[in-house]
Scaffold this motif. Sequence first.
Motif, mmCIF file in Angstrom:
data_model
loop_
_atom_site.group_PDB
_atom_site.id
_atom_site.type_symbol
_atom_site.label_atom_id
_atom_site.label_comp_id
_atom_site.label_asym_id
_atom_site.label_seq_id
_atom_site.Cartn_x
_atom_site.Cartn_y
_atom_site.Cartn_z
ATOM 1 N N ILE A 181 -0.023 -20.260 -53.816
ATOM 2 C CA ILE A 181 -0.193 -20.321 -52.363
ATOM 3 C C ILE A 181 0.356 -19.037 -51.749
ATOM 4 N N TRP A 182 -0.483 -18.357 -50.956
ATOM 5 C CA TRP A 182 0.002 -17.208 -50.173
ATOM 6 C C TRP A 182 0.205 -17.654 -48.745
ATOM 7 N N GLN A 229 -3.971 -19.461 -41.505
ATOM 8 C CA GLN A 229 -4.818 -18.565 -42.282
ATOM 9 C C GLN A 229 -4.238 -18.280 -43.669
ATOM 10 N N SER A 230 -3.304 -19.109 -44.103
ATOM 11 C CA SER A 230 -2.762 -18.976 -45.461
ATOM 12 C C SER A 230 -3.869 -19.228 -46.481
ATOM 13 N N LEU A 231 -3.650 -18.745 -47.695
ATOM 14 C CA LEU A 231 -4.685 -18.789 -48.723
ATOM 15 C C LEU A 231 -4.164 -19.446 -49.992
ATOM 16 N N ILE A 232 -5.079 -20.005 -50.767
ATOM 17 C CA ILE A 232 -4.778 -20.483 -52.120
ATOM 18 C C ILE A 232 -5.601 -19.645 -53.082
ATOM 19 N N ILE A 233 -4.913 -19.031 -54.048
ATOM 20 C CA ILE A 233 -5.573 -18.224 -55.068
ATOM 21 C C ILE A 233 -5.528 -19.010 -56.367
ATOM 22 N N GLY A 234 -6.680 -19.134 -57.035
ATOM 23 C CA GLY A 234 -6.741 -19.914 -58.261
ATOM 24 C C GLY A 234 -7.500 -19.203 -59.352
ATOM 25 N N GLY A 276 -14.290 -14.602 -66.327
ATOM 26 C CA GLY A 276 -13.649 -15.405 -65.299
ATOM 27 C C GLY A 276 -13.332 -14.632 -64.045
ATOM 28 N N GLY A 277 -12.427 -15.201 -63.241
ATOM 29 C CA GLY A 277 -12.092 -14.538 -61.999
ATOM 30 C C GLY A 277 -10.938 -15.193 -61.282
ATOM 31 N N LEU A 278 -10.601 -14.617 -60.133
ATOM 32 C CA LEU A 278 -9.651 -15.197 -59.198
ATOM 33 C C LEU A 278 -10.433 -15.662 -57.976
ATOM 34 N N TYR A 279 -10.304 -16.947 -57.672
ATOM 35 C CA TYR A 279 -10.975 -17.505 -56.507
ATOM 36 C C TYR A 279 -9.967 -17.644 -55.373
ATOM 37 N N VAL A 280 -10.442 -17.420 -54.159
ATOM 38 C CA VAL A 280 -9.600 -17.522 -52.978
ATOM 39 C C VAL A 280 -10.181 -18.596 -52.070
ATOM 40 N N PHE A 281 -9.299 -19.539 -51.665
ATOM 41 C CA PHE A 281 -9.724 -20.673 -50.846
ATOM 42 C C PHE A 281 -8.966 -20.681 -49.528
ATOM 43 N N ASP A 282 -9.620 -21.178 -48.481
ATOM 44 C CA ASP A 282 -8.912 -21.438 -47.235
ATOM 45 C C ASP A 282 -8.298 -22.835 -47.295
ATOM 46 N N ASP A 320 0.478 -15.799 -59.746
ATOM 47 C CA ASP A 320 1.625 -16.022 -58.874
ATOM 48 C C ASP A 320 1.616 -14.962 -57.775
ATOM 49 N N ILE A 321 2.488 -15.165 -56.782
ATOM 50 C CA ILE A 321 2.528 -14.340 -55.582
ATOM 51 C C ILE A 321 3.904 -13.705 -55.445
ATOM 52 N N ALA A 322 3.948 -12.473 -54.936
ATOM 53 C CA ALA A 322 5.204 -11.850 -54.510
ATOM 54 C C ALA A 322 4.970 -11.197 -53.156
#
Length: 364
Positions: free
Chosen positions: A58-59, A67-72, A79-85, A106-108
């Motif tokens: 979670i960002w 407007q925070s995002l979930i990256i999965g 493959g890839g990284l998907y970004v969700f609202d 993960d997020i920093a």
Amino acid sequence: MHKLTISYISFLAFLSAAGTSCQPSSGTKLPPGVVVSALVKPVIVTQQVNYDTDDPAIWYNAANPAQSLIIGTDKNADGGLYVFDLDGKIIANKVVKGLKRPNNVDIAYGLVLNGQKTDIAVTTERMSHKLRIYALPDMKPVDNGGLDMFIGENGFEYRDLMGIAMYTAKDGKIYAIVGRKNGPKEDGYLWQYLLTDNSTGTVKATLVRKFGAYSGKKEIEAIAVDNELGYIYYSDEQVGVRQYYADPNKGNQQLALFATKGFEADHEGISIYKSTDTTGYILVSDQGANRFHVFTREGTPGNPFEHRELKVVPVAAQQSDGSDVLNKPLNARFKHGLFVAMSDDKTFHFYRWEDIAGKDLNVK
């Protein structure tokens, strides 16, 4: 197997709803006093990815929480990284495609690049043996094609990246703790890298530490860091959760091994809900039973590393590998925080924290 698992969880839900105390089947008995809740359903199920969801992060958008995002991760050779609202919709212009089996993410916050504080999403690319790093919220690469990990290792699957957790120290330094598919049983399964600007606005990684015991039973994938308290936790699958200091200068002594009882199969995703600066909960996925075990974040007065189990939460997410949790209000739907769990139907499930907490855990 899924039909049996769903039936088992439905049975637990029935007993819990009826006010009946219940325990898992023989071999997975829970400690006395542990509450087993009714089945918790998500309020949002995301759109599906192409191949295989594995791990979310979670960002938090401090300027506009809604407007925070979930990256999965979408775990595949293509493959890839998907970004969700927060409605679970894929934000197509932020998705990163063509990654070589991205495993965990993960997020920093606030890595200084080109003199600017930059939030980053970091994922492990298993087949290339590299960390891939993207600036948030636009998901622009800042890794110059990727950072090689576990250089010099030649054991079977010793360079196949799996877990990742980011640690931000009190002095502002940002570290990546990286796991792999296989590794040595003594100290050295996990490697810790300091991330800095390489003077051109992209990230470089400097190895600072090798640590972490490994049972050899299966693998180590799920890693989580408690920045405020300075601890690293990781799941030694089919054994338990191990705890170490996050500060590389504090040594490699194992501080605790917990969550050793009551699990059906693999110990997987770890997430930390923070009620205050020092209290809260550690949630650990019991993958084979589609549920999460909840432990105290803080220790007991006589043992700061004793994490008592409080609750078991059956969830609708199936065979959950990865999870993340946030303790901040985001919008009208997520007023007290968000818990995200991967499900093996190519989706991620979004839960309200108060639904996970029920009457047994604190709600911020």
